[in-house]
Design an enzyme around this catalytic site. Structure first.
Site, short mmCIF file in Angstrom:
data_model
loop_
_atom_site.label_atom_id
_atom_site.label_comp_id
_atom_site.label_asym_id
_atom_site.label_seq_id
_atom_site.Cartn_x
_atom_site.Cartn_y
_atom_site.Cartn_z
N ASP A 34 0.82 -1.22 0.00
CA ASP A 34 0.00 0.00 0.00
C ASP A 34 0.85 1.27 0.00
O ASP A 34 0.33 2.37 0.07
CB ASP A 34 -0.95 0.01 1.20
N LYS A 191 10.57 38.52 -12.98
CA LYS A 191 9.61 37.41 -13.09
C LYS A 191 8.30 37.79 -12.42
O LYS A 191 8.28 38.42 -11.37
CB LYS A 191 10.19 36.15 -12.42
#
Ligand code: R5P
Length: 296
Positions: A34, A191
């Site tokens: 899992d 940016k």
């Protein structure tokens, strides 16, 4: 002190142990069907100072959980001090609330470290050093800056003048430091990040780098959007040579190939995250120097 290698940083742990001539504990681990991790610490830790080395590159939650499980167990087994060496620190970029209800994942992560029994946390170039040092105030913290290390390497191998470029204003401290050590000129690009879509764009400007050797430096590459935009803009201005250096390289192989194909001459990153597809700068010495100075 003994060194305990986390599942994600075996090579770096071995290097640190060998440089400091310290014993290496064994960590037995496996993954269940899992996805959960089974962990077993092998060796004597009673009254010992133990340094776990584990980077938290993707899958971050798994790497983080492993550190928490290991540090809690070390304390429960009687270790006197737990030092976590986390070369790349995950969730460091979620360091403030920009919108109502936003989770400040960095602070929560730091509290988790402290509450799991970690006494000292050492990282490399935390995204926001101030936020890192302020979080979890009762935990001792060190943010090692490896820019001087990079500068030394560049000086050794590339004996000419480089124009240093940072992709955004946030890179200014690193860029200024590199420029000061190397005595090279520098500039930063502009940016913008859309707060809703998180999509970035770099302002299209003329850069005076024709026929120059350019070193683009960023602290981290993840999606690669910043680097790809910056590289495209720089190449448009016809440098003779372009090297991209990032400290923490989380990019996929596809992104790295895309950057190479754009025409970047070399990609260099540190081994805060182990990679085989780029030139690597080993940062083990910056960690061993600190451990020697403070704890040995
Ligand atoms: C931004 O503040 C950082 O310095 C990096 O430029 C940015 O986080 C890199 O992320 P990505 O590769 O996803 O653009």
């Amino acid at each position: 002190m003994k060194i305990l290698p986390g599942p994600a940083s075996k090579k770096l742990s071995e290097k640190i142990a060998s440089l400091l001539k310290l014993p290496l504990l064994e960590l037995n681990f496996k993954y269940f069907n899992d996805g959960e991790t089974y962990l077993q610490i092998i060796g004597d830790v009673v009254d010992e100072e133990i340094a776990i080395v584990q980077t938290t590159a993707p899958p971050q939650e798994k790497r983080l959980m492993e550190i928490l499980l290991i540090s809690s167990t070390l304390k429960e087994m009687g270790a006197s001090k737990v030092i976590a060496i986390v070369p790349y620190l995950c969730y460091a970029r979620s360091d403030r609330r920009r919108k109502d209800g936003e989770v400040i994942s960095h602070d929560i992560t730091m509290n988790l470290f402290y509450n799991s029994g970690i006494d000292v946390l050492i990282t490399i170039n935390a995204h926001n050093s101030e936020a890192f040092l302020e979080a979890a105030p009762n935990m001792e913290k060190f943010d090692l800056n490896i820019i001087p290390f990079l500068a030394k390497e560049i000086k050794k191998h590339k004996n000419k003048e480089w124009l240093i470029i940072g992709p955004d204003s946030g890179s200014i401290e690193d860029i200024e430091l590199a420029s000061k050590i190397l005595n090279f000129p520098y500039l930063t690009l502009e940016k913008y990040r859309n707060p809703d879509t998180h999509k970035i764009s770099i302002k299209d400007t003329e850069i005076d780098c024709k026929d120059k050797d350019v070193l683009l430096i960023d602290d981290i590459i993840s999606s690669g959007d910043t680097a790809i935009d910056a590289v495209k803009l720089i190449l448009k201005n016809k440098p003779s040579n372009l090297i991209f250096f990032c400290i923490h390289n989380l990019a996929s192989e596809e992104v790295i190939n895309e950057i190479k194909e754009l025409g970047v001459n070399e990609i260099i990153s540190s081994n805060t995250i182990e990679r085989i597809d780029v030139t690597t700068i080993d940062i083990a010495n910056s960690i061993t120097d600190l451990l020697e100075e403070k704890y040995l």
